[in-house]
Motif scaffolding. Structure first.
Motif, PDB file in Angstrom:
ATOM      1  N   ALA A   2       0.902  -1.207  -0.017  1.00  0.00           N
ATOM      2  CA  ALA A   2      -0.123   0.007   0.057  1.00  0.00           C
ATOM      3  C   ALA A   2       0.893   1.365  -0.035  1.00  0.00           C
ATOM      4  CB  ALA A   2      -1.012  -0.024   1.258  1.00  0.00           C
ATOM      5  N   THR A   3       0.048   2.548  -0.376  1.00  0.00           N
ATOM      6  CA  THR A   3       0.925   3.583  -0.031  1.00  0.00           C
ATOM      7  C   THR A   3       0.380   4.272   1.111  1.00  0.00           C
ATOM      8  OG1 THR A   3      -0.849   4.705  -1.398  1.00  0.00           O
ATOM      9  CG2 THR A   3       0.963   4.128  -2.908  1.00  0.00           C
ATOM     10  N   VAL A   4       1.311   4.992   1.761  1.00  0.00           N
ATOM     11  CA  VAL A   4       0.941   6.015   2.980  1.00  0.00           C
ATOM     12  C   VAL A   4       1.244   7.427   2.730  1.00  0.00           C
ATOM     13  CG1 VAL A   4       1.463   6.159   5.465  1.00  0.00           C
ATOM     14  CG2 VAL A   4       1.695   3.794   4.341  1.00  0.00           C
ATOM     15  N   ASP A   5       0.245   8.145   2.805  1.00  0.00           N
ATOM     16  CA  ASP A   5       0.267   9.602   2.860  1.00  0.00           C
ATOM     17  C   ASP A   5       0.148  10.365   4.058  1.00  0.00           C
ATOM     18  OD1 ASP A   5       0.563  10.343  -0.190  1.00  0.00           O
ATOM     19  OD2 ASP A   5      -1.037   8.741  -0.263  1.00  0.00           O
ATOM     20  N   ILE A   6       1.105  11.123   4.480  1.00  0.00           N
ATOM     21  CA  ILE A   6       0.749  11.914   5.566  1.00  0.00           C
ATOM     22  C   ILE A   6       0.702  13.171   5.241  1.00  0.00           C
ATOM     23  CG2 ILE A   6       2.149  12.441   7.875  1.00  0.00           C
ATOM     24  CD1 ILE A   6       3.668   9.814   7.112  1.00  0.00           C
ATOM     25  N   ASN A   7      -0.471  13.774   5.549  1.00  0.00           N
ATOM     26  CA  ASN A   7      -0.559  15.248   4.875  1.00  0.00           C
ATOM     27  C   ASN A   7      -0.625  16.253   6.149  1.00  0.00           C
ATOM     28  OD1 ASN A   7      -0.943  14.461   2.518  1.00  0.00           O
ATOM     29  ND2 ASN A   7      -3.098  13.907   2.455  1.00  0.00           N
TER      30      ASN A   7
END
Ligand code: ATP
Ligand code: MG
Length: 343
Positions: A2-7
């Protein structure tokens, strides 16, 4: 995978800003290393991704799905904690199987999945033992097996090698990397050891004071450090920084050489170097001293391979040089890199 995005994630504990506006994207299958000194917010960021902490502001996305409000079990993330705790009274098998039971995975699958994980981590022969009958390294591997057994989308490893001695740590690093490559699980690995970070990461996220300072490949963060924090945190010793006309001039110890040892064709900057101390490290020699016109408390270091047998004595004022391509410039106030150099 999976991808992980921390915004733009921020996490405050009362008046402590443990994480301060971090934005970071982890690619599918990537081995990302989170590197920074003690207290910079690494564990807090991991716990926030896992859902064990709720961010004060900002969002976490896993595979494009906003999971910010979801509990840990709905995120399909496995975390190995800094102080990984095994169940002391359970066997290795029962320690590893535990997450499968907790997740309600059908019983028929347990045995196969535990044995697969045990095989990847070389624990097949230890399944009947209890944690106290294992070495530190073996316990660590059980903790990893327990994390990977349910084939999570994302693995979060918080200094999983910190309890191992140097030799075991090197082989554990190796194993961990091999099995991450084999599984292809998106992994975030925390360490405050820059050598470990450089050796293991596809990319490194360098943090300090709750902020992300730089994200890049090991080569990028080392050779094109974005600020003086990254420049001095990476490398042993870190980059030399000398105040000059309102900016900081930086060069790495291994690029700071006696003039005589420089290739004759390179464009160089020369420095008078007042040698204060010489340290022999076996493979290298470290030369400590003060560069001409630098303040007395700004010590610079040259790192010479022992193969460069050139004699250098303490109290000698010697001509040293750096090739132009290895000079870096930083803003004296903000510490940020000035690119490519001040006008
Ligand atoms: N539950 C909490 N309550 C208050 N402050 C906290 C809490 N957890 C962490 N902190 C503070 O937040 C900051 C970041 O802590 P964190 O544990 O994330 O650091 P770290 O980078 O993992 O450090 P280390 O390398 O020592 O494990 C520290 O100043 C810490 O004291
Ligand atoms: Mg920590």
């Amino acid at each position: 995978m999976a991808t992980v995005d921390i915004n733009n994630v921020t996490k405050h504990f009362d008046d402590v800003r443990a994480i301060d506006g971090v934005t970071l994207s982890v690619q599918e299958g990537e081995f990302l290393v989170l590197l920074g000194p003690s207290g910079c917010g690494k564990t807090t960021l991991m716990r926030t991704i896992a859902g064990l902490e709720h961010p004060t502001s900002g969002e976490i996305l896993i595979d494009g799905r906003n999971v910010t409000g979801l509990p840990p079990r709905a995120r399909d993330v496995a975390m190995v904690f800094q102080s990984y705790a095994l169940y002391p009274h359970k066997t290795v098998f029962n320690n590893i199987v535990f997450p499968l039971k907790a997740q309600g995975i059908p019983k028929e699958e347990w045995d196969t999945r535990v044995r697969e994980a045990a095989q990847v981590l070389g624990l097949e022969k230890l399944l009947d033992r209890r944690p106290r009958q294992l070495s530190g390294g073996e316990r660590q591997r059980v903790a990893l097996a327990r994390a990977m057994v349910r084939d999570p989308k994302v693995m979060l490893l918080d200094e999983p090698l910190s309890n191992l001695d140097a030799k075991l740590r090197a082989s554990a690093r190796d194993e961990l990397q091999t099995f991450q490559r084999r599984l292809g699980t998106t992994t975030i690995f925390v360490t405050h050891d820059q050598v470990e970070a450089m050796g293991m990461g596809d990319r490194i996220a360098v943090m300090s004071g709750g902020k992300l300072r730089q994200l890049g490949t090991p080569h990028e963060v080392y050779t094109e450090s974005a600020d003086t924090f990254v420049a001095t945190f990476l490398g042993s010793p870190g980059m030399n920084l000398i105040p000059r006309n309102g900016y900081l001039l930086g060069f790495r110890p291994e690029n700071f050489l006696p003039r005589e040892a420089m290739p004759s064709q390179s464009q160089i900057e020369t420095f008078r170097f007042d040698v204060k101390r010489v340290e022999y490290l076996g493979a290298d020699r470290l030369i400590y001293g003060i560069v001409d016109h630098a303040p007395d408390d700004v010590i610079s270091i040259a790192r010479l391979p022992s193969a460069v047998t050139f004699p250098i004595e303490v109290h000698e004022n010697h001509e040293f040089a750096v090739a132009h391509e290895h000079l870096r410039y930083f803003d004296a106030d903000t510490g940020l890199r000035i690119s490519p150099q001040p006008l």
